[in-house]
Design an enzyme around this catalytic site. Sequence first.
Site, PDB file in Angstrom:
ATOM      1  N   GLU A   1      36.879  87.982 -74.044  1.00 28.64           N
ATOM      2  CA  GLU A   1      38.203  87.385 -73.864  1.00 28.64           C
ATOM      3  C   GLU A   1      38.174  86.060 -73.104  1.00 28.64           C
ATOM      4  O   GLU A   1      38.731  85.943 -72.000  1.00 28.64           O
ATOM      5  CB  GLU A   1      39.136  88.374 -73.159  1.00 28.64           C
ATOM      6  CG  GLU A   1      39.307  89.685 -73.897  1.00 28.64           C
ATOM      7  CD  GLU A   1      40.463  90.533 -73.352  1.00 28.64           C
ATOM      8  OE1 GLU A   1      41.036  90.179 -72.319  1.00 28.64           O
ATOM      9  OE2 GLU A   1      40.787  91.552 -73.993  1.00 28.64           O
TER      10      GLU A   1
ATOM     11  N   GLU B   1      38.019  96.677 -78.025  1.00 29.23           N
ATOM     12  CA  GLU B   1      38.896  97.334 -77.034  1.00 29.23           C
ATOM     13  C   GLU B   1      40.222  97.685 -77.683  1.00 29.23           C
ATOM     14  O   GLU B   1      40.803  96.881 -78.405  1.00 29.23           O
ATOM     15  CB  GLU B   1      39.211  96.418 -75.835  1.00 29.23           C
ATOM     16  CG  GLU B   1      38.105  96.265 -74.841  1.00 29.23           C
ATOM     17  CD  GLU B   1      38.491  95.341 -73.679  1.00 29.23           C
ATOM     18  OE1 GLU B   1      39.684  95.287 -73.324  1.00 29.23           O
ATOM     19  OE2 GLU B   1      37.583  94.688 -73.151  1.00 29.23           O
TER      20      GLU B   1
END
Length: 440
Positions: free
Chosen positions: A152, A346
């Site tokens: 991220e 995720e």
Amino acid sequence: MSFVWGAATAAYQIEGAADEDGRVPSIWDTYSRTPGRVRDGDTGDVATDHYHRWAQDVETMSALGLDAYRFSIAWPRIHDQRGIDFYSRLVDALLERGIAPVATLYHWDLPQSLEDAGGWPARDTAYRFAEYAERIGAALGDRVHTWTTLNEPWCSAFLGYASGVHAPGRTEPAAALAAAHHLNLAHGLAARVLPGPVSVTLNLHHVRGDAEAARRVDAVANRVFLGPMLDGAYPADLLEDTAHITDWSFVRDGDEATIAAPLDVLGVNYYTPTLVRPWNGGTPRATADGHGDGTASPWVGCDDVEFVRQPGPYTEMGWSIDPTGLTDLLLRLHRDHPDTPLMITENGAAFDDQIDADGRIHDQRRIDYLRDHLAAVGRAMKAGADVRGYFVWSLLDNFEWAHGYSKRFGIVHVDYATQERTWKDSAHWYRDHIAGRPLG
Ligand code: FCB
């Protein structure tokens, strides 16, 4: 290989042992030890004590029947051979149980010394990252199934340097764009020196609403990474939208080609969609979609965009539960980048879990969340998306960044006073689901 079922964690969120075996301070040590930054003054100093309890945690993974485990390596540890040895033992234990190690090199724990030298807005940080990648790549080599360079980078760049709700807590929009570029460069440089299959994990935003507002957000949330990584260039509209903030002179000749290193799989983290509309100047404006306190926005270049709170139900994070966003996101990636395989690295939910009188945690809402999102993945695959695996966030309750220990994402409960681990109902459900291998 057939569909991979896994669970994910990150070093700072679970390891603890912050001052052990030569680990040096990271920006999250500094940030969490600064009063007012993290809820209740929580830090990752002890976390779930995974650094000492890793063997027990690997047994849990084995009992769950995981095919793969996604963890991150703490950059602040690999300065010391004892830190490298920790990951080497972990990888061997996973392999002994038939669990494929999926290792992320950067899940936000920049050594503080590198932040002091300028952090991600400084180009040199990308080269230091490549050296780190080479060192740990040589040490773990072909024992790692998939290498993930960054987790991220949107959060690292824009929460870390624009809204400041993540470490290092700076609020400098131009620096955030430079950080995004140097994270991209770090990815490209590292991808070239890692010894095995390479991925990167992005928290791609599935943006809905007014077309022009959505285009702007898509540019600075998604295409700022997808563009150079997969198409070899920054999108022209992003450069225009942000021209009043920076001239992008930090992008040097050849950088975009470096960033476009071959990618074996793209990691996708998904929790909730994003809803936007044009901002008409009224106050107050919602700036941050749960990513800030509204004083500084992470949405650099999106001054005329408003982020709309979406309909419920919500998780404990206040994130709207909407699995259709996941199907749509996967299909968009399949359409735009048909040759890039995808992996859900995720997905999961925080709820206010309680231990009942029977000693169990009946987290039916988490089971519902996981089941519905897996169905959403299945729909995307039926429509053609090439999805290779799914990792639940998270194996264990852990340190949820600025929220400290107040948000529980684990399928396994952690009692932070005793470090006792207890399977939630969702862990039992996930084990049974994996055993049935429905997407395989
Ligand atoms: C993601 C992070 C992960 C965790 C989840 C809830 O943004 O990658 O570490 O905090 O959100």
